[in-house]
Structure formats: C-alpha cells, structure tokens
Design a protein around this motif. Structure first.
Motif, PDB file in Angstrom:
ATOM      1  N   PHE A 312       0.860  -1.178   0.000  1.00  0.00           N
ATOM      2  CA  PHE A 312       0.000   0.000   0.000  1.00  0.00           C
ATOM      3  C   PHE A 312       0.897   1.229   0.000  1.00  0.00           C
ATOM      4  O   PHE A 312       1.660   1.448   0.952  1.00  0.00           O
ATOM      5  CB  PHE A 312      -0.918  -0.003   1.231  1.00  0.00           C
ATOM      6  CG  PHE A 312      -1.825  -1.203   1.301  1.00  0.00           C
ATOM      7  CD1 PHE A 312      -3.073  -1.176   0.707  1.00  0.00           C
ATOM      8  CD2 PHE A 312      -1.405  -2.370   1.932  1.00  0.00           C
ATOM      9  CE1 PHE A 312      -3.910  -2.280   0.759  1.00  0.00           C
ATOM     10  CE2 PHE A 312      -2.230  -3.477   1.989  1.00  0.00           C
ATOM     11  CZ  PHE A 312      -3.485  -3.439   1.394  1.00  0.00           C
ATOM     12  N   GLU A 313       0.818   1.964  -1.108  1.00  0.00           N
ATOM     13  CA  GLU A 313       1.657   3.151  -1.298  1.00  0.00           C
ATOM     14  C   GLU A 313       3.134   2.814  -1.075  1.00  0.00           C
ATOM     15  O   GLU A 313       3.878   3.545  -0.411  1.00  0.00           O
ATOM     16  CB  GLU A 313       1.187   4.288  -0.383  1.00  0.00           C
ATOM     17  CG  GLU A 313      -0.249   4.710  -0.698  1.00  0.00           C
ATOM     18  CD  GLU A 313      -0.721   5.906   0.104  1.00  0.00           C
ATOM     19  OE1 GLU A 313       0.063   6.430   0.922  1.00  0.00           O
ATOM     20  OE2 GLU A 313      -1.880   6.324  -0.090  1.00  0.00           O
ATOM     21  N   TRP A 320       4.166  -0.979   7.426  1.00  0.00           N
ATOM     22  CA  TRP A 320       3.223  -0.006   7.971  1.00  0.00           C
ATOM     23  C   TRP A 320       3.068  -0.181   9.485  1.00  0.00           C
ATOM     24  O   TRP A 320       2.898   0.791  10.224  1.00  0.00           O
ATOM     25  CB  TRP A 320       1.851  -0.161   7.307  1.00  0.00           C
ATOM     26  CG  TRP A 320       1.709   0.544   5.988  1.00  0.00           C
ATOM     27  CD1 TRP A 320       1.585  -0.028   4.757  1.00  0.00           C
ATOM     28  CD2 TRP A 320       1.661   1.961   5.770  1.00  0.00           C
ATOM     29  NE1 TRP A 320       1.467   0.931   3.777  1.00  0.00           N
ATOM     30  CE2 TRP A 320       1.508   2.168   4.376  1.00  0.00           C
ATOM     31  CE3 TRP A 320       1.734   3.073   6.603  1.00  0.00           C
ATOM     32  CZ2 TRP A 320       1.422   3.434   3.806  1.00  0.00           C
ATOM     33  CZ3 TRP A 320       1.647   4.337   6.045  1.00  0.00           C
ATOM     34  CH2 TRP A 320       1.500   4.513   4.660  1.00  0.00           C
ATOM     35  N   ALA A 333      -4.048   4.894   3.527  1.00  0.00           N
ATOM     36  CA  ALA A 333      -3.594   4.101   2.381  1.00  0.00           C
ATOM     37  C   ALA A 333      -4.615   3.029   2.022  1.00  0.00           C
ATOM     38  O   ALA A 333      -4.859   2.756   0.837  1.00  0.00           O
ATOM     39  CB  ALA A 333      -2.237   3.470   2.695  1.00  0.00           C
ATOM     40  N   LYS A 337      -6.568   2.834  -1.556  1.00  0.00           N
ATOM     41  CA  LYS A 337      -6.502   1.601  -2.347  1.00  0.00           C
ATOM     42  C   LYS A 337      -7.894   1.021  -2.594  1.00  0.00           C
ATOM     43  O   LYS A 337      -8.061   0.121  -3.418  1.00  0.00           O
ATOM     44  CB  LYS A 337      -5.638   0.582  -1.604  1.00  0.00           C
ATOM     45  CG  LYS A 337      -5.278  -0.664  -2.386  1.00  0.00           C
ATOM     46  CD  LYS A 337      -4.052  -0.476  -3.235  1.00  0.00           C
ATOM     47  CE  LYS A 337      -3.553  -1.808  -3.784  1.00  0.00           C
ATOM     48  NZ  LYS A 337      -2.320  -1.666  -4.577  1.00  0.00           N
TER      49      LYS A 337
END
Length: 458
Positions: A312-313, A320, A333, A337
């Motif tokens: 994610f990103e 994360w 994020a 998404k």
C-alpha cells in the motif's frame, strides 16, 4: 447502584494518589481484601481531602433531606419527559452515536458496576442492630438476595460476556476510582460510618443518565436490564433512595456531636463527585481515536505476521505496522486503495471482509468490541435501510439459573457450616457476601442463608 450525576454535565475532578501505585492496583488489592484495611484507610483519607474542596449540595438541615431527594427525582423525571418528547418528535440519540460508543461506555464503567454496593459490605456485622436494616436491605438487594438472576454483579458480568467486553486491559486507570472508593468504604465501614451513610445517600439518587442510557442501549439492541433494574429499585418512595434518607436519622448520635456527624455525612456524599462520571465518560468517546488506540494495542503482535504480497503506497503491511506513528497513514492508504470505503455499508469494504464473514482471513483476530469499532468507523454516516430491532427481554431472560451444588466452593461452605450454632454460622457466611465473592455460586448460597438466619435469629 448508580452514581449520583448532576443534571448537567461537569468536569471530572482529578485525583492524586500514589501510595499504592495506580488506581487499578489499588482497586484490585482492595477487591482481594487480604489485610486491606491500612490501604483502604490511607486511600479514603486522600479521597476525602479531595472531596472537601468540592461544593456542598446536601442540605445542612436534616429535616429538608427527604424534600431535597424528592425534588431531585421530580426534576429528573421532568427532564426525562423532555428527552422522550424530543425523541418522539424525531430527534436522534443524545448519548450514544453508535453501538461502539455504547460498548465503550459499558466497558469504562465496568470497574464500578462489578463492585456494585461494596461500600455497604462492612455493615453486615451489625445484622442484629435494627438501625442498620435499611442499609443492609439495600446491600442484600444489590446481591439479588442470593438469586443469580437478580444479583447486580452477575447481571453486569453476563452483559459484558454477551457483548465480548471482558478485556479489562483497555479500561483507563481513572475509571477505577469510584470502584476503589466503594471497596475502601466497605473495608473500613465502622471507622468511616458517617461517610458510608453519606456516600450511600448520594449514590442512591436516580440520575438522568441512567434513564437515557437504558433507552438508547435498548435501541442499539443491547440488553438494558441492569440499568432499568436500578430505575425501579432506587425510587424515592420506598426504594433505596428512601432508605438512604432514613439511615441518616436512624444512625445519628443521640448525645454525640451531631454536627460533626452530619459534616462527615456530607463529606461522604461528595465522594460521589470525584473522578469521571458517566456523562463525562460518554462525552469523551472519540471513535477515530479509539480505532487508532485499538490498532496500536494490536500492532506489536501483528507487525511480523503478514506476507509481503500486498503493498500500500509502496509499503508492506509489516512495514506499515513497524512503528505506531504510521497507523493513521496506513488507514488512509487502505482507503486510497479502495480496501476501506468510508460512509458505506462495511460489507462493501475488502478490509471488513477479511475480518468478518465466511472464510474471513483474519477471523478471530479482533474482539467483538474491536470489530464494532472498525465497523462503525467504516460506516461513518451510512445507516442501514432497516435498523436492527430494539432489544426486548423475553420470559426466558428471567429464568433463574440453578446453583451448581457440586461446585467445590459451595461444598466447602456447606462443610464449614456443619455443626456450628446459628450465630457462628453468620460469621462464616459474612465473608462470602464480600464484593469479591458474592456473585459466585457459594456467595449466592451464602447470601440466601444469611437472610434466612438473620430472620430466624431476630
């Protein structure tokens, strides 16, 4: 019972007590009750010093006390009627914005509810003295007279279990204050008798928040019985509030310092105002903040448990979760998404599908309360076309459970009672009526036997 709450919200009064560590530690030590009197005494003295600085509400004239209580009940009834009128006119809930909000409240007040009535425990030793009958009746009714279907702690513990709210680790330390005060008063009841009487007088007044809470909990599909039970039992006519007023005059010294007695009663009354009350707890709820706090509690356990397949990103889930500061960004994020679709039915969010439903990959990772937090945060302003039905108690809810006579504590109690005179049996029974024990099978049996023996020995 129900803590006295003013008709308007008010700020909490901060406490400073470090002699025994945190409030939770003090609470737990007092609940165990082993040589707890020194701790209880020190703790109470500190709280009474705090209470002395609070404004005095209780009338100084004893003859005005019953009128004061009746006026309070009348004002609460008027305000509740206004609340019902507003709701029937289409107004929304005033306390609980969603179910997660209600669960937050129920969990936060649990330390107090799970020692309901504890401030009166120490008075059981006076079972021969009719002056204590009103207070003793109040305590025994808190214990459901030994009926598990009416025992207040059993009822609340069952409610927590049904809602999956058994994780005490998420309860803020400050929420243990009132429960600790109640336990300390029960431990030192003779030494602080005027304060016990005053605290009881304040606690047994019907607060507006109790009525509104019961109404809105039912709307959200949550059993409000613990709260509705207190609405009836705390009445100012013949209930606990009335008995609380009577106990002041019944236990007033005949030749002692009556002014000092009343001063201490008034000080005990003000103990109810310490700490964060129910209204303040309700108003403190921040859904997004609670979601972040919950995820932070779980982050250390999940930061190495995810595969690197999804990014994610540019970051994996493990990355994360590696530091707490990234949790808000992680949620953003997931939204970017499309895994979280705010203000829609949570079922439309892939993230929710991983948590709930058939074949959910993260089944069992989140507790019922944690899932409710995520559900209500994702849902946001979305509301279902058909809201869930309000809670309705059935006849089955009121069925009295059978005491398990094979329970080892029950057997031990029965063995300890054998061969003893009735008065000696009372001394065996009283410890089983303590806050720690009375809701257990042997405690429930002991309560029933205590009531029977008390009646026969008078």
């Amino acid at each position: 019972m129900t803590a006295l709450t003013r008709l308007q919200s008010r700020p909490a009064h901060e406490q400073a007590f470090s002699a025994a560590g945190s409030l939770m530690q003090t609470y737990e030590q007092l609940l165990l009750g082993d040589n707890a009197q020194p701790l209880a005494r020190t703790f109470l003295q500190a709280q009474l010093q705090q209470a002395a600085d609070l404004p005095q509400e209780m009338p100084e004239d004893l003859s005005a006390l019953q009128c004061f209580v009746e006026q309070h009940f009348a004002e609460v009834a008027r305000q509740y009627a206004d609340y019902l009128k507003a709701r029937k006119a289409g107004g929304g809930r005033q306390f609980f914005s969603n179910k997660a909000h209600a669960l937050f409240f129920l969990q936060a007040v649990a330390p107090t509810k799970l020692v309901d009535g504890a401030w009166l425990y120490g008075l059981l030793q006076h079972w021969r003295d009719p002056r204590f009958d009103g207070l003793m009746c109040t305590y025994l009714e808190e214990l459901g007279d030994g009926n598990p279907a009416q025992n207040h702690v059993v009822i609340y513990r069952r409610l927590l279990a049904e809602l999956g709210l058994q994780d005490s680790g998420v309860i803020a330390d400050e929420h243990y204050l009132q429960g600790a005060i109640q336990l300390a008063l029960g431990e030192c009841a003779d030494e602080f008798l005027p304060e016990v009487i005053g605290y009881n007088l304040g606690y047994e007044q019907l607060p507006l928040h109790l009525l509104i809470s019961a109404y809105e909990l039912a709307e959200l599909g949550i059993d409000p019985y613990y709260f509705t039970l207190h609405v009836t039992i705390d009445n100012a006519s013949t209930g606990h509030a009335h008995k609380a007023v009577q106990s002041v005059s019944q236990l007033m010294p005949l030749e002692g310092d009556r002014d000092e007695f009343l001063r201490r009663v008034a000080l005990g009354y003000r103990l109810n105002d310490l700490g964060q009350g129910s209204r303040a707890i309700i108003e403190s709820f921040d859904l997004y903040g609670e979601v972040l706090s919950m995820l932070e509690r779980k982050r250390p356990f999940g930061q190495h448990m995810h595969s690197d397949y999804c990014r994610f990103e540019g970051q994996t889930v493990n990355q994360w979760l590696s530091v707490p500061e990234q949790l808000p960004g992680f949620l953003t994020a997931l939204e970017n998404k499309g895994w979280i679709k705010r203000h829609q039915d949570p079922q439309a969010s892939r993230f929710w599908q991983l948590i709930e439903g058939d074949g959910a990959a993260m089944f069992g990772v989140f507790s019922p309360y944690e899932k409710q937090l995520l559900h209500d945060w994702i849902a946001g302003e979305w509301t279902p076309e058909c809201p869930p039905p309000a809670y309705r108690r059935s006849n089955q809810d009121a069925v009295e459970p059978v005491l398990p006579l094979s329970d080892p504590d029950v057997q031990s109690l029965q063995s300890a009672l054998k061969g003893r005179a009735a008065a000696e049996q009372m001394q065996v029974l009283i410890p089983w009526l303590s806050a720690q024990r009375h809701s257990h099978p042997a405690g429930l049996l002991a309560t029933r036997l205590f009531i029977e023996l008390k009646s026969s020995l008078r």
